[in-house]
Design a protein around this motif. Structure first.
Motif, short mmCIF file in Angstrom:
data_model
loop_
_atom_site.label_atom_id
_atom_site.label_comp_id
_atom_site.label_asym_id
_atom_site.label_seq_id
_atom_site.Cartn_x
_atom_site.Cartn_y
_atom_site.Cartn_z
N PHE A 114 6.66 -0.78 -16.21
CA PHE A 114 6.22 -1.13 -14.88
C PHE A 114 4.72 -1.65 -14.97
N ASP A 115 4.51 -2.47 -13.62
CA ASP A 115 3.21 -2.68 -13.69
C ASP A 115 2.54 -1.88 -12.58
N LEU A 116 3.06 -1.50 -11.77
CA LEU A 116 2.52 -0.56 -10.62
C LEU A 116 3.48 0.60 -10.31
N CYS A 117 2.82 1.99 -10.04
CA CYS A 117 3.78 2.82 -9.74
C CYS A 117 2.92 3.67 -8.73
N HIS A 118 3.60 4.82 -8.05
CA HIS A 118 2.79 5.68 -7.29
C HIS A 118 3.47 7.01 -7.32
N PHE A 119 2.65 8.05 -7.09
CA PHE A 119 3.05 9.57 -7.02
C PHE A 119 2.71 9.77 -5.42
N ASN A 120 3.52 10.85 -5.35
CA ASN A 120 3.27 11.73 -4.21
C ASN A 120 2.56 13.06 -4.60
N GLY A 168 2.59 9.08 0.40
CA GLY A 168 3.46 8.26 -0.68
C GLY A 168 3.87 6.72 0.03
N SER A 169 3.97 6.65 1.24
CA SER A 169 4.35 5.53 1.89
C SER A 169 3.01 4.48 1.73
N SER A 170 2.02 5.11 2.02
CA SER A 170 0.53 4.48 2.12
C SER A 170 0.32 3.79 0.77
N ALA A 171 0.60 4.70 -0.32
CA ALA A 171 0.70 4.31 -1.63
C ALA A 171 1.64 3.06 -1.75
N ILE A 172 2.72 3.07 -1.40
CA ILE A 172 3.61 1.92 -1.64
C ILE A 172 2.93 0.73 -0.87
N TYR A 173 2.41 0.75 0.52
CA TYR A 173 1.89 -0.27 0.93
C TYR A 173 0.82 -0.99 0.13
N ALA A 174 -0.14 0.12 -0.44
CA ALA A 174 -1.33 -0.52 -1.24
C ALA A 174 -0.52 -1.15 -2.31
N ASN A 175 0.44 -0.65 -2.95
CA ASN A 175 1.03 -1.45 -4.10
C ASN A 175 1.47 -2.92 -3.68
N LEU A 220 6.54 -8.76 -10.30
CA LEU A 220 6.00 -7.39 -10.98
C LEU A 220 6.94 -6.35 -10.52
N CYS A 221 6.70 -5.62 -11.23
CA CYS A 221 7.63 -4.12 -11.06
C CYS A 221 6.73 -2.94 -10.71
N CYS A 222 7.37 -2.31 -9.70
CA CYS A 222 6.77 -1.31 -8.99
C CYS A 222 7.57 0.01 -8.93
N TYR A 223 6.95 0.96 -9.38
CA TYR A 223 7.80 2.18 -9.73
C TYR A 223 7.54 3.37 -8.52
N ASP A 224 8.48 3.85 -7.69
CA ASP A 224 8.26 4.81 -6.82
C ASP A 224 8.47 5.83 -7.27
N GLN A 225 7.53 6.68 -7.69
CA GLN A 225 7.81 7.90 -8.49
C GLN A 225 7.80 9.17 -7.65
N ALA A 226 8.18 9.14 -6.51
CA ALA A 226 8.20 10.32 -5.35
C ALA A 226 9.25 11.35 -6.19
N ASN A 227 10.04 10.79 -6.93
CA ASN A 227 10.85 11.92 -7.88
C ASN A 227 10.60 12.18 -9.03
N ALA A 228 9.19 12.08 -9.45
CA ALA A 228 8.71 12.32 -10.90
C ALA A 228 8.78 13.63 -11.32
N ASN A 229 9.32 14.67 -10.34
CA ASN A 229 8.96 16.00 -10.82
C ASN A 229 9.99 16.11 -12.03
#
Lengths: 493, 446, 493, 446
Positions: free
Chosen positions: C259-265, C134-141, C237-246
């Motif tokens: 949102f423009d970007l998001c990530h999943f764990n 997840g952190s790596s995805a945030i960094y990529a974003n 831009l808006c970037c959504y941390d979806q670690a709590n997407a469950n």
């Protein structure tokens, strides 16, 4: 963990795995053959089933977790993990035994080659890998003995089988099951099989001698050739129980001592894991005189192709469906291939070295002795006695065993035949290091000290186990024994 | 340097340990073995594969010559079923894999898992007593019949076919000292189960449901009555995976039920996965004739805590040697644990669904193949489960058909005769698989 | 077990595995590049290495063994065993990433299809599966955000990233690492992200908003659309941390909120196991405006063949070697395929139901409260406070956690940011049954009772663990910390 | 009826639980989510494979389109090695597989296993501080260089090639805010490492041993001296499986050593098996710059008992958010445990043997291929480990050669250019495998 019974974990509406359902019509079953009520199995989600068995596994003490030298007579050794990987490979696990031979050449080759290895290790001419266990191999051997004598017109005449008291129980039980009268030779004063008793026992009714050597006392019968000769002289066959072969691999062979049949426990000597009590695997090895009677089929090689020979008119027939416990046969093959001749000899020599080292350590402990054959070395195991400790303290061997379990290891308390008082049988095998053996002896010494100094601690053991003392009597009473949850609910709940 | 499997095989370590026990060499330990029977040369074995990498390479070369069938219709005593991953996971747990015969205290988990297996099978079979698994279904049948013989004290056994001839061979070899076996098989002579007359000298009638040809015989309840009428026991071999949909033999009168648990989540392993069960009602006369271990539940000194132990241990050969019933020893415990996990995962609904799915698919397959020219399906009026006989009425033999099927990527059924083969479908087959078989047979069955 | 350190188990002369040796000559190495002394690794036989790690495994508490709801923020759920079987299959495990494309069509198809599934689940246009976590995805974003603004000539100008205090720490740390100035919005009195603070923060220097929703308090930000609008209005831009997407799968999507970007764990929401702390797997999803900047390569399909597209000139480049943590990608794919749309929605609804059920149980316990957003429901987790219990008894949340471990479960004591006093974060997910949640609440209630009635029991915990209380201070002191056995021997032995 | 993965998904159970919390429906829990952003339709996903059997069938169909190479010469950052079965066994232990971030008390085993990994790597690397694994060798290099930058406060980084261009891409992206990267690569222009001049503005010199082309550069010790002379840190990336035979970078002056532990017993998994390590001496100025977790050993209140915990926790972003060094989170712990098991199994002797075997086999392969017409092997005078460059001087390109090799059952090396490819041999190759490659190249390299 204080894990409940699985039936107590049911939660109606949950399920553990989905099953393919079809929209094809289900045919109507004949009267009385349709299930009226669904089986009352528990309803559990997948993670709950998993968790339950995970916890039960952690409440089980496998070879991989402890210094497992206390399962005396059972040759607990390391089962290499790499061998499990071959067995789990779909190219073994997913084979159907009736597949076209051309699609199973690899497994047929393994079976063929394993037979070859065991022929050399035993000195015999043919080996059947079909028996499911050591006992099953003994029974197959007895069946072959019966067929052999029958083929010579002596089937009715030869109705006695001789064994020794320290031979494994199946050497008595299997011939009895096969219809033989069983004559058991008691040990002489030194614990060796009594040759005079044998002389008295042999005669025209002798079908065979079934004998374990070394016996579970760890004592090798030095007159074994003479035993064989006496039986052969009266026309009987000699059948060698090689469950204790671990200490003599490459040292001496069944054929060299004149035997006609022998068997190996592949799950003992050849390292296949014990799996909570099987599946195991046995091998029956015979001289060419017995070959026609081998279980069918055999695996043969025509120079380019391995094939199954099921056309064996004199065969005793099937001992087990298909070809035996193939997964364990694959493991045993891989184990032997990883060791070779020198490695097998290292196994034997190391296991006897370990055993004699452990003997020297254990005999330093107060209250323990090593009955029989005093001053002689043992081969790969030894049966000790806590007789003196019991006399001094009132503590029984069984109680010591319960207390040993508190230290994260154990010993088995089934020491048939029950001739040695307060017995303890240890068999360290080649899998344990000096430090392991020292640790085991240290635990025994500590428990013996407790028995003398604070006997209540031992008497009330176990203290660290998942459960406390059981009230055993209920298992002997038809009114209270409960083999299933159904019975439990009816009788005890 | 030591071998990885043998901690003390390093020469230096061995020297140190020999010194500790006061021995000059390991030869001393072998003093009781006469020179005449010593092997005075190294064993003649292939050079060892001392590195694991070489061993894997060697085994991989052998295994690469095995080809699990992509689409197979083999059954006949060894069944392809989906193996739930959780069953494998538990079976591979090092603790279960490498435990053996520990005592109830330190191996509490093993005892509980096996007692639960007995209990789960008990629910499926509707019987109160189930043994720790014996070797396989062959052995279970042999032992069940000897148990019946001991209970009744009679000599004659009726085996009502069709039964796998290999199983008959095992039974005959096993019961020989005490029993005469009469096999009645209507496969070829039109004899019907409903015709059976049971004499008063009969110890037991043995029949299977489904039988070797997959048929669930409508006369089973009648047969139970006839056996009981003369005081014989009714012994039924069954496929436990059918019992979510098919009635338990106990419900129509079986006294002893036996069979093989391989279908319950155990891999085929080239026929190595078989393991047997025997079950009875909770009557002392039956229970005392079990040679196997039977685990029972016991209260401990702590309220609400369960322990486990052997029921009526003194029946066994461990206790009595040759006076025990048959013998007891290492059998197939882990397969029992696996079957227990399987039943727990499946639950009541899963067992019903799988039974119905197989019944439906078997019916479909029989119908679909019967529609192929030069193919007939015997026993058309009966209901079959998993196995069924296919008859090739054209000029090609069943063996020739199988060869042609294999060339097209299909492993056909077990050849029974020139004309007949025993095919099998389970839940691993989709309807399309049957259609594919039918399509190929349309092309080749001539 | 009282298992020693592995270095204490060495026994010179033993070895754990054989290695192929060759008779080919070993070339001479340049001066100074030959190893002078063999590494001082322990010498152990294979069964000893195995036993050591087996015992360590039994001293570890995985999801499979306990009711693992106390790892709040971490979405501990059941990882189906069947998915492990795909990953262990040599047709995944033994693939080299540079093999000819024709020999890896299956895995490329899985990656392609997984991207498709995640596109639908997020509503975004493209997804990169390369991030290792997840952190790596945030960094990529963040890297993509930087590249996006740079491509529009605003790279220098936009040097601020805004996040909220209850967003995961990496939402602050990753932008900082990427060179941004980080502005953190504190929660308002109700625990919701403060929209007035956002209004004050946005401006021409705003590169992006990085925000977790729901936050680890379990509170969903109801003004999320407005947050997005405010940032978009200033060109950010808006970037959504979806670690709590469950808890919101199939309920609401990143794209739907603008949102423009998001990530999943994938190791949280999509069930890949946590492996003692990774390898995990992350997914970065973006709208088509950001697509050119995705990590390279992407997996494409030309209608008949899957292929790798590494020719992406505007790409931020590589985030991880090759294609990401493929084993976890395979697991996530299989998990989604086993559930489908209805199943994912069941996951979401069950996890929020479980959470609100657990809240009702926990709030019955004396001394615990649920700060912020009073009277509002939570989504899939909740951050509680033991503030009152601490005031009454002096016991800290951390100590309660130690004591909970004595009951065979646990909760995590890292509750960044440390805003809620004496925090405890619970997240039951969909994997637990009512009985599990009742059991967990019962344990908490029992420990709370102890805190009030027998506080010493809690204060001196753990009592049933493999070890006793540690003297933690040594870990903060360079003179005593010991990260390796080498350092330990030097400093402490 | 519920889904097997979701205990409470059965409608009856849900109704009961809703009642217990006093909610009419789950919609109540979503009250904070505005209608405008709700998805008012089901997700458009494929129909679920609700039975495990169907899922397995689906996956098997996909997996059957993957073909692990029978004989492959690929390396280039992902290596084929023999994977000892015990490593797999431990990695598959449910406890390790499913644990996460438990506390030292209940997850004592996990902490110990990871601390032991650090320690075993420490012995191999001859360094006192080793981190809990980071994502991969790329990340390890990026982080090591930023650590060096923070220690020295300087901006310029020298990366001495050849280094994998993908790794360079990662490094450049990662260090961009703080550092300028200069890549010096003598592959094509004849520039030599020994020529390097290190300026006083240089934060760190990064080089690999062996480098991307497999070469162990004789100038490594010299380079360390030059870096140190100007106060720059010397950062070395290395392949840990070489270190039983090859000197540890610390022994010739490396301040920070980094790399990838995938070769130490971790499956390739299509490139998913990579995991990174970073190691330094035990100096506070270095230790405080680690962003990763570092586990330390701690005495407990009981004499002789060990506990474990985080060293200097307040360095991390867990504690400090954006003021932490980079960030910390889920990384690659299980790979660390696996590498630890691998090193414990191999021991000092195994590591030396495998290092020597690979050195010897690489030398043999280079020599053998150099003897093939139209094939040359650059860097002939240097020693290589595992990887090595092969140059095709005939009319066929390296890519064309690979296609022809594949037709003959051999996966060739990674294509670097029209003429060059990066081949690799390890202990899984036998001498005969190299001979087979040479023989095929003799036929096709024209």
């Amino acid at each position: 963990w204080d894990e409940p019974l699985i039936f107590e974990l049911t939660s109606p509406g949950e399920r553990g795995v989905g099953v393919p359902v079809t929209d094809l019509p289900v045919p109507a079953l004949p009267a009385g053959l349709a299930r009226a009520e669904a089986p009352r199995l528990p309803e559990m989600s997948q993670p709950h089933v998993l968790r339950h068995y995970m916890r039960l596994s952690q409440e089980t003490l496998g070879v991989d977790l402890n210094v497992d030298v206390g399962q005396g007579t059972c040759t607990m050794k390391y089962s290499p993990k790499v061998n499990d990987s071959f067995v789990r490979d779909p190219r073994i696990a997913s084979l159907h035994p009736l597949q076209d031979e051309g699609t199973v050449q690899g497994v047929l080759e393994i079976l063929y080659r394993l037979e070859g290895l065991l022929k050399e290790i035993s000195g015999m001419d043919r080996v059947s890998l079909q028996p499911a266990s050591g006992s099953s191999a003994i029974y197959a051997n007895v069946s072959m003995i019966r067929a052999y004598h029958a083929s010579r017109g002596e089937g009715e005449l030869r109705d006695e089988i001789i064994t020794t008291q320290f031979s494994h129980p199946t050497n008595a039980a299997a011939p009895k099951t096969a219809g033989y009268r069983v004559i058991t030779l008691m040990p002489d004063a030194d614990g060796y099989p009594d040759i005079e008793a044998l002389r008295a026992a042999v005669g025209p009714r002798t079908a065979a001698l079934l004998i374990t050597n070394p016996e579970d006392t760890g004592i090798f019968n030095p007159r074994i050739e003479e035993f064989v000769r006496l039986v052969h002289e009266v026309g009987g066959l000699c059948c060698y129980d090689q469950a204790n072969a671990n200490g003599i691999l490459g040292i001496t062979r069944a054929r060299d001592a004149g035997f006609d049949l022998c068997h190996f426990n592949l799950h003992k000597t050849f390292s296949t894991p014990h799996m909570c009590g099987g599946p195991a695997a046995g091998a029956s090895a015979v001289t060419s005189a017995l070959e026609p009677f081998l279980p069918r089929p055999t695996i043969e090689f025509d120079g380019s192709r391995y094939y199954v020979d099921d056309d064996r008119p004199e065969s005793i027939g099937k001992i087990r469906p298909f070809y035996g416990v193939v997964s364990n046969l694959v493991r045993a093959y891989a184990w032997i291939m990883a060791l070779g001749a020198q490695g097998l000899r290292d196994v034997a020599e190391t296991s006897v070295l370990n055993n004699n080292y452990l003997i020297s350590k254990v005999l330093e402990i107060k209250g323990v002795s090593l009955p029989y054959a005093r001053g002689r070395r043992r081969v790969e195991q030894a049966r000790y006695s806590w007789e003196k400790l019991n006399a001094d303290t009132g503590i029984h061997s069984e109680q010591i065993g319960y207390r040993v379990a508190d230290f994260g290891t154990h010993y088995w308390t089934s020491h048939h035949p029950y001739l040695v008082p307060e017995p303890m049988t240890l068999e360290p095998t080649e899998s344990y290091s000096q430090a392991d053996l020292d640790e085991y002896a240290r635990i025994l010494a500590e428990v013996a000290r407790e028995a003398y100094e604070e006997p209540e601690t031992v008497r009330t053991a176990p203290h660290n186990g998942p459960i406390h003392s059981m009230r055993d009597a209920s298992l002997e009473d038809p009114g209270t024994w409960a083999v299933t949850w159904r019975a439990y609910r009816r009788k005890l709940a | 340097m030591g071998h990885p499997y043998i901690p003390n095989s390093d020469p230096e370590i061995r020297k140190r340990m020999l010194a500790a026990v006061g021995a000059a060499s390991v030869e001393e330990f072998y003093a009781d073995i006469p020179d005449a029977i010593r092997l005075h040369r190294p064993l003649d074995l292939p050079a060892p594969l001392r590195s694991e990498a070489e061993l894997v390479r060697h085994m991989d070369r052998l295994l690469s010559r095995n080809k699990p069938a992509e689409l197979s219709f083999l059954g006949a005593g060894c069944y392809q079923h989906h193996l739930p991953a959780v069953v494998e996971e538990i079976a591979n747990r090092s603790e279960f894999l490498t435990a053996y015969a520990g005592e109830p205290y330190e191996d509490h988990g093993r005892f509980q898992a096996l007692w639960e297996y007995q209990s789960l099978m008990g629910e499926l079979l509707e019987l109160d007593v189930v043994n720790v698994p014996t070797y396989d279904g062959f052995q279970a049948a042999g032992t069940a019949l000897r148990m019946a013989g001991r209970v009744t004290g009679r000599r004659r056994l009726l085996v009502v076919g069709p039964v796998d001839p290999d199983k008959v061979s095992k039974i005959v070899d096993f019961v020989r000292p005490d029993h005469d076996v009469e096999v009645l098989d209507g496969t070829h002579d039109g004899w019907q189960v409903a015709d059976l007359v049971v004499g008063a000298d009969v110890a037991a009638v043995y029949i299977e449901a489904p039988n070797y040809h997959g048929v669930l015989d409508a006369a089973l309840p009648t047969l139970a009555e006839r056996a009981h009428a003369v005081g014989a026991l009714f012994v039924v071999g069954c496929n436990p995976i059918s019992l979510g949909a098919v009635a338990s033999p106990a419900s129509y009168g079986a006294d002893i039920v036996c069979g093989d648990i391989q279908p319950l989540g155990i891999p085929m392993s080239f026929g190595g996965g078989n393991a047997g069960f025997i079950a009875t009602r909770d009557e002392e006369r039956l229970v005392r004739e079990f040679p196997s271990r039977l685990f029972g539940v016991v209260p401990t000194v702590v309220e609400g805590e369960y322990g486990f132990g052997d029921v009526f241990y003194d029946r066994t050969s461990f206790a009595l040697r040759e006076e025990g019933k048959e013998w007891v020893g290492t059998a197939s415990a882990l397969n029992g644990i696996m079957a227990g996990v399987y039943l727990a995962l499946m639950g009541p609904r899963g067992m019903r669904e799988i039974g119905e799915t197989i019944l439906a698919l078997t019916a479909y397959a029989r119908e679909r193949l019967a529609a192929v020219p030069s193919v007939t399906v015997p026993n058309a009026s009966s209901v079959s489960f998993a196995d069924f006989v296919v008859r090739f009425t054209g000029s090609r033999t069943a063996a020739e058909i199988n060869t042609l099927l294999l060339e097209r990527g299909i492993q056909g059924g077990k050849v029974l005769s020139d004309t007949d083969a025993l095919f099998c479908v389970t839940e691993v087959h989709a309807r399309e698989d049957v259609d594919r078989l039918a399509a190929v047979l349309e092309e080749i069955a001539k």
